[in-house]
Design an enzyme around this catalytic site. Structure first.
Site, PDB file in Angstrom:
ATOM      1  N   ASP A   1      30.333  25.043 -15.696  1.00 30.21           N
ATOM      2  CA  ASP A   1      29.852  24.001 -14.787  1.00 30.21           C
ATOM      3  C   ASP A   1      31.072  23.364 -14.147  1.00 30.21           C
ATOM      4  O   ASP A   1      31.772  22.561 -14.764  1.00 30.21           O
ATOM      5  CB  ASP A   1      29.040  22.971 -15.575  1.00 30.21           C
ATOM      6  CG  ASP A   1      28.460  21.897 -14.656  1.00 30.21           C
ATOM      7  OD1 ASP A   1      28.697  21.977 -13.430  1.00 30.21           O
ATOM      8  OD2 ASP A   1      27.791  20.986 -15.169  1.00 30.21           O
TER       9      ASP A   1
ATOM     10  N   TRP B   1      47.442  44.709  26.171  1.00 29.91           N
ATOM     11  CA  TRP B   1      47.511  45.890  27.021  1.00 29.91           C
ATOM     12  C   TRP B   1      48.941  46.442  26.998  1.00 29.91           C
ATOM     13  O   TRP B   1      49.912  45.701  27.124  1.00 29.91           O
ATOM     14  CB  TRP B   1      47.114  45.554  28.461  1.00 29.91           C
ATOM     15  CG  TRP B   1      47.312  46.723  29.374  1.00 29.91           C
ATOM     16  CD1 TRP B   1      46.501  47.798  29.524  1.00 29.91           C
ATOM     17  CD2 TRP B   1      48.438  46.944  30.241  1.00 29.91           C
ATOM     18  NE1 TRP B   1      47.044  48.690  30.423  1.00 29.91           N
ATOM     19  CE2 TRP B   1      48.228  48.191  30.891  1.00 29.91           C
ATOM     20  CE3 TRP B   1      49.596  46.224  30.530  1.00 29.91           C
ATOM     21  CZ2 TRP B   1      49.134  48.718  31.798  1.00 29.91           C
ATOM     22  CZ3 TRP B   1      50.501  46.753  31.441  1.00 29.91           C
ATOM     23  CH2 TRP B   1      50.261  47.984  32.072  1.00 29.91           C
TER      24      TRP B   1
ATOM     25  N   ASP C   1      42.540  61.767  38.367  1.00 27.39           N
ATOM     26  CA  ASP C   1      42.315  60.396  37.919  1.00 27.39           C
ATOM     27  C   ASP C   1      41.712  59.557  39.043  1.00 27.39           C
ATOM     28  O   ASP C   1      41.125  60.088  40.004  1.00 27.39           O
ATOM     29  CB  ASP C   1      43.646  59.806  37.405  1.00 27.39           C
ATOM     30  CG  ASP C   1      43.461  58.795  36.287  1.00 27.39           C
ATOM     31  OD1 ASP C   1      43.038  57.663  36.586  1.00 27.39           O
ATOM     32  OD2 ASP C   1      43.736  59.125  35.122  1.00 27.39           O
TER      33      ASP C   1
ATOM     34  N   LYS D   1      37.376  61.621  31.726  1.00 32.47           N
ATOM     35  CA  LYS D   1      38.098  60.444  31.233  1.00 32.47           C
ATOM     36  C   LYS D   1      37.259  59.226  31.580  1.00 32.47           C
ATOM     37  O   LYS D   1      37.108  58.876  32.741  1.00 32.47           O
ATOM     38  CB  LYS D   1      39.484  60.345  31.874  1.00 32.47           C
ATOM     39  CG  LYS D   1      40.308  59.157  31.388  1.00 32.47           C
ATOM     40  CD  LYS D   1      41.678  59.154  32.053  1.00 32.47           C
ATOM     41  CE  LYS D   1      42.506  57.957  31.622  1.00 32.47           C
ATOM     42  NZ  LYS D   1      43.830  57.930  32.292  1.00 32.47           N
TER      43      LYS D   1
ATOM     44  N   ASP E   1      36.777  55.459  31.648  1.00 34.46           N
ATOM     45  CA  ASP E   1      37.628  54.273  31.608  1.00 34.46           C
ATOM     46  C   ASP E   1      36.786  52.999  31.615  1.00 34.46           C
ATOM     47  O   ASP E   1      35.596  53.009  31.972  1.00 34.46           O
ATOM     48  CB  ASP E   1      38.589  54.275  32.796  1.00 34.46           C
ATOM     49  CG  ASP E   1      39.951  53.673  32.456  1.00 34.46           C
ATOM     50  OD1 ASP E   1      40.042  52.944  31.453  1.00 34.46           O
ATOM     51  OD2 ASP E   1      40.908  53.936  33.201  1.00 34.46           O
TER      52      ASP E   1
ATOM     53  N   ASN F   1      38.016  48.827  32.382  1.00 35.94           N
ATOM     54  CA  ASN F   1      39.206  48.004  32.609  1.00 35.94           C
ATOM     55  C   ASN F   1      38.924  46.522  32.824  1.00 35.94           C
ATOM     56  O   ASN F   1      39.728  45.834  33.451  1.00 35.94           O
ATOM     57  CB  ASN F   1      39.961  48.547  33.837  1.00 35.94           C
ATOM     58  CG  ASN F   1      40.630  49.869  33.550  1.00 35.94           C
ATOM     59  OD1 ASN F   1      41.563  49.946  32.765  1.00 35.94           O
ATOM     60  ND2 ASN F   1      40.133  50.931  34.165  1.00 35.94           N
TER      61      ASN F   1
ATOM     62  N   ASP G   1      48.038  52.799  27.941  1.00 39.33           N
ATOM     63  CA  ASP G   1      48.579  53.091  29.268  1.00 39.33           C
ATOM     64  C   ASP G   1      50.099  53.121  29.253  1.00 39.33           C
ATOM     65  O   ASP G   1      50.724  53.559  30.220  1.00 39.33           O
ATOM     66  CB  ASP G   1      48.114  52.029  30.271  1.00 39.33           C
ATOM     67  CG  ASP G   1      46.701  52.280  30.770  1.00 39.33           C
ATOM     68  OD1 ASP G   1      46.173  53.377  30.531  1.00 39.33           O
ATOM     69  OD2 ASP G   1      46.121  51.377  31.402  1.00 39.33           O
TER      70      ASP G   1
END
EC number: 3.2.1.22
Length: 732
Positions: free
Chosen positions: A52, A200, A367, A477, A479, A481, A549
């Site tokens: 307790d 980033w 790209d 690809k 992405d 962003n 990146d």
């Protein structure tokens, strides 16, 4: 690999050869007992000391036991406003406006195999005998709500997965304000906390700090797992290293906003909670409705961080990733981005493809910038229509010409975004996430499409399938962003607005699942400004991810080292790029840049027209070398040997499953005068084998216990060295 329930003690024991996880029922509450190295037979019951502690730690009503308090008990699913003042696993508002909720044991089931989580990514089994699952149903019958806790333990992996399903059994709507997936309570706090924060171009940096009293919150409020924080932590016993000590790893299989809350209470007990971030979360749970939480993967390792990583790597490669590319060697690619950015035409692309083919590349990736009016990043997202000014013959012709050259063809998409300067925005200015009548923030000059709405998802799928049905494409690809702001949707009622971030993720998963199933031959690569959504949720749909990146080799050493804590090299993409580097301006030797990039899925991002013949010849040799060894690099046993976070060096190795071959990569960051010699001990070899390195032979035992001096013959900044070990078999 059984899950055992001892009826006389009310105790659950999940175990395999490596790990045990023990829970028991106390006053119908589910309490945590043990998680760690395998215990063959756990015989203790009612293990937590009875005391307790004070009236400030209240006791559950009608238990008549002052020695039992939820305020200090080790729990599996702690409630809200019912005597436990620590962080709860859930919080809900009932029709009367109050929140007090406490679940008690109702029933359980044990079965072989593992169920799929509807609409959510999760680990899986191919055969039911690979794993067993325990489902424990808890109920608050007064409130009319149930929670089913799901635990799966794998037969041959030191991994346990957990998730929760909430069900409203009342006649009224209940508001879920917090619905986490896992709680683990430890009876002490003698840990260091390891996390992978970043930004980033500086993703997944290793940070280790002592666990302090109070609440430590790691989270993302961005609507994505984010570059800033990976949905992962590990608790390390003091003095744990890469190869020694206990590690408890937690990884959330989800790609949206998350929270990991670690609380050390006044009695030095540690609680770890993992789940969807309560920030900007709410869910209207209507009568008979169910809410399923995403999965948490728990990994225990008794031999340090490498031991933990080996479990994550094999689990994610074999039982998280799916599809025909899952166990296939990944192609060497060239990406045009840093060579051309938005400024290209068909001939420039074909010239780049010709150069790449001559070097031995296997995949040409076009790209950003191929769709209408996309000459910079201010326009055209949402209009997936080929730009006939840049590509007058269209994508079908370009793809055909790329294929005629013996290359595969890949294409960049950013399907979740919309530009204000686009046809889609003009037609549907309310299709993005926003609050009506309130200013909307811009990120990278774009807005986030509201993927919680079926009509939005349908339009993007229509545009993409129109291209993918017509154009022979081998790779995408994908992405993303920009993160969420001004959370609001035209498709939801006022009461449902906080459901938007999770409904968005469910919508995104639905779209990706549909496209990857419809086009199984396409290799999908996950990207989010680099590593902004590189998480196990996306790895379920896309077997590889662009790690950052930032293509600077020296920065990449740390990024790839940190990423390897949880993801295997076959899921990590890296590329050999220009020097001086486009992100940090560093001038780095070609071979060092190549060796870092060849430590993952290898590609190149070079303007081949600007490179000397000497450089091109060297790149050609590197590509040929990588192809020769890529099975070992992509699917071998990866171990970290020396950390760039703790020294001026870095090192890792790839070893074949049969231990007959190994590659050791060693990097020196900065040159130094009169530096000490470094003796590096290797890993994963067979101590009884003899290995050749060049013309010299060594025993595996010698290489692992004594090692090799690797730095005396390396001078200068940013240097690398690769050793190829091959077993020597003595002929009788």
């Amino acid at each position: 690999m059984p899950i055992i329930f001892h009826e006389e003690t009310g105790q659950f024991h999940l175990f395999n050869d490596d790990v045990s996880y023990v829970m028991e029922l106390k006053e119908q509450f589910l309490v945590h007992v043990y998680w760690g190295e395998r215990i063959r037979s756990f015989t203790q019951s009612d293990t937590y000391p009875k005391k307790d502690r004070s009236s400030f730690s209240p006791n559950p009503y009608r238990t008549n036991d002052a020695t039992f308090s939820l305020d200090n008990a080790l729990q599996e699913f702690p409630g809200f406003d019912s005597g436990d003042y620590r962080e709860p696993a859930f919080e809900m508002t009932h029709p009367d406006g109050t929140k007090a909720t406490q679940f008690k044991y109702a029933s359980h089931t044990i079965y072989s195999g593992k169920k799929r989580l509807e609409g959510l990514p999760a680990t899986y089994v191919l055969e039911d005998d690979e794993a067993q699952t325990l489902e424990i149903t808890l109920a608050d019958d007064i409130r009319g709500i149930r929670a089913t806790l799901s635990y799966t333990i794998y037969r041959d992996r030191s991994a346990i997965t957990k998730s929760v399903q909430y069900q409203n059994t009342s006649e009224h709507t209940i508001q879920l304000n917090r619905a986490l997936s896992s709680c683990v309570d430890f009876d002490d706090a003698a840990f260091d906390l390891l996390q992978l924060p970043g930004a980033w171009a500086r993703e997944k940096q290793i940070v280790k700090t002592p666990l302090a009293m109070g609440i430590h919150v790691l989270d993302s409020k961005r609507g994505a797992s984010s570059t800033h924080q990976q949905p992962f932590i590990a608790l390390l016993r003091k003095n744990t290293t890469e190869h020694h000590g206990d590690v408890y790893g937690f990884h959330f299989v989800y790609s949206g906003s998350f929270t990991i809350r670690t609380e050390v209470d006044t009695f030095s007990q540690t609680r770890v909670l993992v789940g969807i971030n309560p920030h900007n979360f709410g869910w209207q749970l209507e009568p008979n409705a169910i809410f399923q939480t995403p999965e948490v993967v728990l990994v225990y390792a008794k031999n340090g961080l490498n031991d933990m990583s080996h479990t994550f790597h094999s689990l994610y490669t074999e039982r998280l990733a799916r599809g025909e590319h899952q166990l296939q060697e990944r192609p060497v690619l060239i990406n045009n981005w840093e060579s051309t950015y938005f400024q290209f035409d068909e001939q420039k692309l074909l010239n780049l493809a010709d150069g790449a083919k001559a070097l031995g590349a296997e995949l040409f990736v076009l790209d950003d910038g191929w769709f209408e009016a996309r000459n910079d990043d201010t326009t055209s997202l949402g209009d997936w229509i080929v730009d006939r000014k840049k590509l007058p013959s269209g994508l079908v012709s370009l793809s055909s010409q790329i294929h005629e050259r013996g290359l595969k063809f890949g294409l960049w998409f950013e399907p979740e975004m919309i530009s204000e300067q686009s046809q889609l925005f003009k037609a549907h200015p309310d299709w993005h996430i926003h609050v009506d009548g309130y200013p909307t923030s811009l990120g990278r000059n774009q807005l986030v499409l509201d993927f919680s709405r079926q009509e939005v998802r349908a339009e993007i799928v229509r545009q993409m399938t129109e291209i993918l049905d017509a154009v022979p494409i081998d790779y995408i690809k994908w992405d993303m962003n920009r993160n969420m702001t001004e959370i609001g949707s035209r498709g939801l009622t006022p009461q449902q607005q906080m459901e938007l971030p999770h409904r968005y993720m469910l919508g995104l998963y639905e779209v990706i699942d549909y496209l990857t199933e419809r086009y199984p031959h396409i290799l999908f690569e996950n990207c989010s400004g680099g590593g902004g959504r590189f998480d196990p949720g996306m790895a379920y749909y896309m077997p590889q991810s662009w790690a950052s990146d930032n293509t600077d080799a020296i920065e990449r050493i740390k990024i790839q080292y940190g990423t390897s804590l949880i993801f295997p090299p076959v899921m990590i993409c890296a590329q050999l790029s220009e020097s001086p580097n486009h992100q940090v301006g560093r001038i780095t030797p070609l071979q060092t840049r190549a060796d870092v990039a060849m430590s993952a899925n290898f590609g190149i991002m070079l303007d081949l027209n600007k490179e000397s013949q000497e450089t091109l010849d060297a790149v050609q040799q590197d590509i040929a070398w990588y192809k020769k060894h890529r099975q070992l690099i992509q699917f071998g046993r990866f171990s970290r040997l020396i950390s760039p976070y703790e020294s001026n060096f870095a090192g890792w190795s790839f070893t074949a499953p049969n231990q007959e071959e190994s590659l050791v990569f060693f990097f020196k960051i900065l040159g130094a005068a009169s530096e000490p010699f470094l003796r590096l001990q290797l890993r994963d070899l067979n101590p009884e084998y003899t290995y050749a390195i060049g013309d010299t032979t060594y025993s595996g035992e010698e290489l692992m216990k004594f090692g090799l001096y690797l730095n005396p013959d390396i001078s200068g900044d940013f240097q690398s060295k690769v050793l190829h070990l091959k077993r020597v078999v003595t002929k009788m």
